[in-house]
Scaffold this active site. Structure first.
Site, mmCIF file in Angstrom:
data_model
loop_
_atom_site.group_PDB
_atom_site.id
_atom_site.type_symbol
_atom_site.label_atom_id
_atom_site.label_comp_id
_atom_site.label_asym_id
_atom_site.label_seq_id
_atom_site.Cartn_x
_atom_site.Cartn_y
_atom_site.Cartn_z
ATOM 1 N N LYS A 14 72.817 44.968 -29.648
ATOM 2 C CA LYS A 14 71.624 45.543 -29.187
ATOM 3 C C LYS A 14 69.902 43.774 -28.487
ATOM 4 O O LYS A 14 69.811 45.091 -28.007
ATOM 5 C CB LYS A 14 70.747 46.070 -30.778
ATOM 6 N N ARG A 146 77.117 43.745 -43.718
ATOM 7 C CA ARG A 146 76.481 44.470 -43.272
ATOM 8 C C ARG A 146 76.236 45.393 -42.515
ATOM 9 O O ARG A 146 75.645 45.954 -42.129
ATOM 10 C CB ARG A 146 76.008 43.124 -42.050
#
Length: 195
Positions: A14, A146
């Site tokens: 990202k 995560r």
């Protein structure tokens, strides 16, 4: 105005792809983390309010974050658009953001989700942990936790935008260049629709 949300689990690229999109399309990066830090440093009323919550170890309420986003939009009315980073993370935040953007006579154009197989994410994050010293990338257990957290939190947001036909999966396990090419194809369509 083109407003994008770039989704993707930790390690999906990202940050790299956001930078590429900003450079190519001239969109403004709207990171809620940066906004919070800047508002606190500038001692603005919303920043001071946010700091009170943060100092008590609490999450900053959505309405405070939305207020900061509203200010940023007002300060940049001539922007070509925004790429949202770190927000929205919940359906309630997505709905609040949609309402705010409607008031500003704009909306989210598209949510682009970088799809990368879990084994590739784990490999990328563990490699990053070796080179960056980031403690959250140091062990496979932490990395997996995560990724699970990401999927649990963001799946409802993806569903929210999918209802409006604004959610698109992008193959994110190729090279940086090939992934950016796929993203560009989607964004080029959005840009041409708004000309």
């Amino acid at each position: 105005m083109v407003n994008l949300i770039l989704f993707g689990p930790p390690g999906s690229g990202k940050g790299t792809q956001s930078a590429n999109i900003i450079e190519k399309y001239g969109l403004l990066h709207l990171s809620t983390g940066d906004l919070l830090r800047n508002e606190i440093e500038a001692r603005k009323p919303l920043g001071l309010e946010a700091k009170k919550f943060m100092d008590q170890g609490q999450l900053v309420p959505d309405e405070v974050v939305i207020g900061m986003i509203s200010s940023k939009l007002d300060e940049n009315q001539d922007a070509r658009g925004f790429i949202f980073d770190g927000f929205p993370r919940t359906t309630a935040q997505a709905e609040a953001l949609d309402k705010l953007l409607a008031l500003k006579k704009t909306s989210i154009s598209q949510v682009l989700s970088l799809e990368v197989p879990e084994d590739e994410l784990i490999k990328r994050l563990l490699n990053r942990g070796l080179t960056s010293g980031r403690s959250d990338d140091a062990s496979e257990e932490l990395v997996k936790a995560r990724i699970v957290e990401y999927h649990n939190k963001t799946a409802p947001v993806a569903d929210h935008y999918a209802k409006f036909g604004k959610f698109k999966k992008i193959k994110g396990d190729g090279t940086v260049e090939s992934t950016f090419e796929l993203l560009s194809k989607e964004i080029d369509e959005l840009v041409s629709e708004r000309v």
